[in-house]
Enzyme design. Structure first.
Site, PDB file in Angstrom:
ATOM      1  N   VAL A 163      16.795  32.267  24.865  1.00 55.47           N
ATOM      2  CA  VAL A 163      16.847  31.195  25.404  1.00 55.47           C
ATOM      3  C   VAL A 163      18.151  30.973  26.457  1.00 55.47           C
ATOM      4  O   VAL A 163      19.146  30.841  25.922  1.00 55.47           O
ATOM      5  CB  VAL A 163      16.772  29.934  24.337  1.00 55.47           C
ATOM      6  CG1 VAL A 163      16.891  28.633  25.125  1.00 55.47           C
ATOM      7  CG2 VAL A 163      15.445  30.113  23.615  1.00 55.47           C
ATOM      8  N   PRO A 164      17.965  30.902  27.736  1.00 57.65           N
ATOM      9  CA  PRO A 164      18.808  31.179  28.551  1.00 57.65           C
ATOM     10  C   PRO A 164      20.051  30.261  28.823  1.00 57.65           C
ATOM     11  O   PRO A 164      20.090  29.761  29.875  1.00 57.65           O
ATOM     12  CB  PRO A 164      18.199  31.598  29.870  1.00 57.65           C
ATOM     13  CG  PRO A 164      16.908  30.800  29.755  1.00 57.65           C
ATOM     14  CD  PRO A 164      16.480  30.465  28.480  1.00 57.65           C
ATOM     15  N   CYS A 165      20.866  29.969  27.979  1.00 56.15           N
ATOM     16  CA  CYS A 165      21.866  28.807  27.902  1.00 56.15           C
ATOM     17  C   CYS A 165      22.789  29.295  28.857  1.00 56.15           C
ATOM     18  O   CYS A 165      23.814  28.678  29.303  1.00 56.15           O
ATOM     19  CB  CYS A 165      22.457  28.542  26.596  1.00 56.15           C
ATOM     20  SG  CYS A 165      23.283  30.071  25.774  1.00 56.15           S
ATOM     21  N   HIS A 166      22.985  30.712  29.190  1.00 58.54           N
ATOM     22  CA  HIS A 166      23.843  30.952  30.093  1.00 58.54           C
ATOM     23  C   HIS A 166      23.737  30.595  31.469  1.00 58.54           C
ATOM     24  O   HIS A 166      24.599  30.862  32.551  1.00 58.54           O
ATOM     25  CB  HIS A 166      23.841  32.824  30.152  1.00 58.54           C
ATOM     26  CG  HIS A 166      22.546  33.410  30.406  1.00 58.54           C
ATOM     27  ND1 HIS A 166      21.670  33.730  29.360  1.00 58.54           N
ATOM     28  CD2 HIS A 166      21.954  33.736  31.524  1.00 58.54           C
ATOM     29  CE1 HIS A 166      20.692  34.407  30.012  1.00 58.54           C
ATOM     30  NE2 HIS A 166      20.922  34.351  31.070  1.00 58.54           N
TER      31      HIS A 166
END
Lengths: 205, 161
Positions: A163-166
């Site tokens: 889950v691409p929180c970056h």
């Protein structure tokens, strides 16, 4: 022999050849991998859904995460690398720039109620190679005043990279705090920028 | 409720050697591995319903003892092959090349102790359990556990060369 035998010591010296037990997969399986972005723990439930993809820089962090899994999912947690084959392969491919998405099923058992809104919203709205600010994501989620809470929800993301929180950055574009460290965040964003550029240059079906 | 149990793998990592040693000391080299394996399987099944996270090592060793008793009963014979001095020569007490075999005469004598003395002394000195725990495992009083251990030690001291 006049000396009395030291029986406790004799018992203590008993050292047969022994082997660790072989246990079947149970409620939670996990593996710890050294990846290019840091030491990560991947954990899945017995149905194969990924519950954790988290940075564990040291064994203390690993223990804390295992304790959370024990409380939130089940204490029947065993190290079973093979159960994580799909997630590991997809993570490796993603980090090497060979793939742009994950197909492994995820489970937000470690997430808070608010994270269950924020994380799927993020995954659905901020594509590979793109960035959003905390404020933009808050607005997308129809919580325009909740930028700070969104930041906190992303900071505690139990499914890092997957889950691409970056992809979420400060309003001035600065890379703010990331569970894996700023170098990891920069690596991921650079990787995606290159990948997305390649995609634009050579569109595929 | 509200018991914070550590991840089961933490128990395995911390205690598998102790469980295996006790299993081998109680059940011998032939059944030792099976007993340890059964103990872990039973512990894993029972783990989520555990009411307290205190002294998990003693809990595991108590299960190991019970599994050793079960193997013993199901085989209908004394579990330790060292009870027969003749078989001691042919059956190695350990199955690895790097295993050390200190005080082999000790184990031959242990095998000839009365059942409860043998269990008590092994739980005490291989398992490193206290008398209240040993009493629980053997279904006796702590005072009886003390007596079983001291009688066993007296016999061993007398007979050891």
């Amino acid at each position: 022999m006049n000396d009395p035998v030291d029986l406790p010591a004799a018992f203590a010296a008993f050292s047969p050849a022994v082997h660790p037990p072989l246990l079947p997969t149970s409620d939670v399986s996990y593996v710890v991998d050294d990846t290019v972005v840091g030491r990560m723990l991947l954990a899945s439930r017995s149905d194969g859904a990924l519950v954790a993809s988290a940075y564990v820089p040291d064994t203390a962090a690993e223990d804390r995460l295992l304790a959370r899994l024990s409380t939130r999912v089940s204490p029947r947690i065993l190290r079973h690398p093979a159960a994580l084959d799909l997630a590991r392969r997809e993570l490796e491919d993603f980090l090497a720039g060979r793939s742009r998405r994950f197909t492994v099923r995820t489970d937000l058992a470690l997430a808070s109620d608010f994270q269950r809104v924020v994380l799927p919203g993020l995954a659905a709205s901020v594509e590979y190679g793109r960035r959003a600010t905390y404020g933009e994501l808050a607005t997308l989620l129809q919580r325009p005043t909740a930028a700070r809470a969104v930041g906190a929800a992303l900071g505690a993301n139990p499914l890092c990279v997957v889950v691409p929180c970056h992809r979420v950055v400060a309003s001035d574009g600065a890379l703010t705090g990331y569970a894996g460290g700023l170098a990891a965040k920069r690596y991921l964003l650079d990787l995606e920028m290159r990948g997305a550029a390649t995609l634009r240059a050579r569109p595929q079906g | 409720m509200g018991v914070n149990l550590p991840a089961f793998q933490t128990l395995v990592d911390a205690h598998w050697r102790d469980v295996a040693r006790l299993a081998h000391a109680l059940a011998g080299p032939v059944d030792g591995d099976d007993v340890a394996q059964q103990a872990w399987t039973q512990a894993l099944a029972a783990y989520p319903s555990l009411r307290s996270a205190g002294n998990l090592r003693a809990w595991l060793l108590t299960i190991t003892h019970r599994c050793a008793m079960d193997v013993h009963r199901s085989r209908g014979r004394r579990p330790v092959p060292h009870d027969d001095p003749a078989s001691l020569a042919s059956v190695p007490l350990t199955d690895g090349p790097d295993a050390t075999l200190p005080h082999e005469p000790l184990w031959a004598l242990v095998a000839r102790l009365p059942e409860r003395q043998r269990h008590a002394v092994v739980l005490k000195y291989v398992g490193d359990l206290d008398h209240p725990r040993i009493a629980l495992a053997l279904g006796c009083s702590p005072a009886m556990s003390r007596r079983l251990v001291s009688d066993a030690l007296a016999t061993l001291r007398k007979e050891l060369p």
